[in-house]
Design an enzyme around this catalytic site. Structure first.
Site, PDB file in Angstrom:
ATOM      1  N   SER A 136       5.385  63.935  35.703  1.00  0.00           N
ATOM      2  CA  SER A 136       4.730  62.625  35.769  1.00  0.00           C
ATOM      3  C   SER A 136       3.791  62.599  36.960  1.00  0.00           C
ATOM      4  O   SER A 136       4.022  63.290  37.960  1.00  0.00           O
ATOM      5  CB  SER A 136       5.769  61.512  35.930  1.00  0.00           C
ATOM      6  OG  SER A 136       5.139  60.254  36.087  1.00  0.00           O
ATOM      7  N   TYR A 149      13.618  58.049  40.990  1.00  0.00           N
ATOM      8  CA  TYR A 149      12.897  58.547  39.821  1.00  0.00           C
ATOM      9  C   TYR A 149      11.691  59.378  40.238  1.00  0.00           C
ATOM     10  O   TYR A 149      11.486  60.499  39.754  1.00  0.00           O
ATOM     11  CB  TYR A 149      12.445  57.382  38.938  1.00  0.00           C
ATOM     12  CG  TYR A 149      11.549  57.822  37.812  1.00  0.00           C
ATOM     13  CD1 TYR A 149      12.082  58.420  36.679  1.00  0.00           C
ATOM     14  CD2 TYR A 149      10.164  57.651  37.882  1.00  0.00           C
ATOM     15  CE1 TYR A 149      11.261  58.844  35.644  1.00  0.00           C
ATOM     16  CE2 TYR A 149       9.339  58.073  36.855  1.00  0.00           C
ATOM     17  CZ  TYR A 149       9.891  58.674  35.742  1.00  0.00           C
ATOM     18  OH  TYR A 149       9.072  59.107  34.725  1.00  0.00           O
TER      19      TYR A 149
END
Length: 265
Positions: A136, A149
């Protein structure tokens, strides 16, 4: 001649499911895996492509769950692995339940690392195979209000390049997909859907992100950032001080109901 096999984790919804559709359309048999019963419904949809589709519900945060996945291959070589399973977690770190942030780390980092090692050992022994890791652009930015995260995605982004270097003398490819905010179940599951700017904002289409990842993997590119604005954000993250990156992430991910300051003496 038997079809080649693609193993796709986190394929019950979102990016993983869309990649599974692409793989099926290209004639790959599928083993799709997720930790929820929805994976069987996804398999039902994918059967329309006329390839063999097997679904497994398994907890990929554990070695045992990943071993179940590998056993389900029945000795068939894995031609493509899409390591897409992942968990999100919003809110401030100090308020998070340790069991929740541990599950994020165990799924995104521990389980994924274990699966990558097992599959890459097989691929390198055969000297062929393709791996797509869903990282990501969050991994490029200190994730204030999403700290665990983002940290796990930083790990995956970094590891993909490290592994690519280690096996560069083989015909096995590793590509990392770096999406930005995407229209999936992520924000709902991370409790960020209705109370954060990023959760309420515009998001990329999961099908477009999946196509970008697939094309980069099959072209043996080291990585792909999906979406023009995400490419800009990724480029800026490298030249902007991390203290500023963290502040900008606060503006996106800080819940609306968090007070400006916490009391204390």
């Amino acid at each position: 001649m038997a079809n080649k096999l693609a193993v796709i984790t986190g394929a019950s919804t979102g990016i993983g499911k869309e990649i599974a559709k692409i793989a099926a359309g290209e004639g790959y048999d599928l083993l799709i895996v997720a930790d929820e019963p929805q994976i069987d419904a996804a398999a039902g949809e994918l059967n329309s492509f006329g390839v063999d589709v097997q679904s497994i519900e398994a907890d990929l945060s554990t070695f045992e769950g990943n071993d179940r996945l590998l056993a389900a291959c029945g000795g068939r070589p894995i031609d493509i692995l899409v390591a897409n399973a992942g968990r999100g977690l919003g809110q401030g770190f100090l308020e998070q339940d340790p069991a929740q942030w541990r599950r994020v780390i165990d799924t995104n980092v521990v389980g994924t690392t274990y699966l990558l090692q097992k599959v890459l050992q097989q691929m390198v022994a055969r000297n062929e195979g393709n791996v797509l890791i869903t990282g990501s652009i969050a991994g490029l930015i200190p994730g204030a209000w999403q700290a665990v995260y983002n940290g796990t995605k930083a790990y995956l982004d970094s590891m993909s390049y490290a592994l690519r270097e280690e096996i560069k003398d083989t015909d096995v490819n590793i590509t990392v997909l770096m999406p930005g905010p995407t229209e999936t179940e992520f924000f709902r599951r991370a409790n960020m859907e209705h109370n954060t700017p990023v959760g309420q904002g515009d998001k990329a289409d999961a099908g477009k992100v999946a196509k970008d990842g697939w094309d980069a993997m099959t072209s043996h590119k080291p990585h792909v950032v999906s979406g023009f604005m995400n490419k800009v954000q990724a480029a800026m993250s490298h030249i902007t001080p991390d203290t500023m990156n963290a502040k900008m992430h606060t503006a996106m991910a800080k819940p609306d109901d968090v007070e400006e300051s916490r009391g204390g003496l």
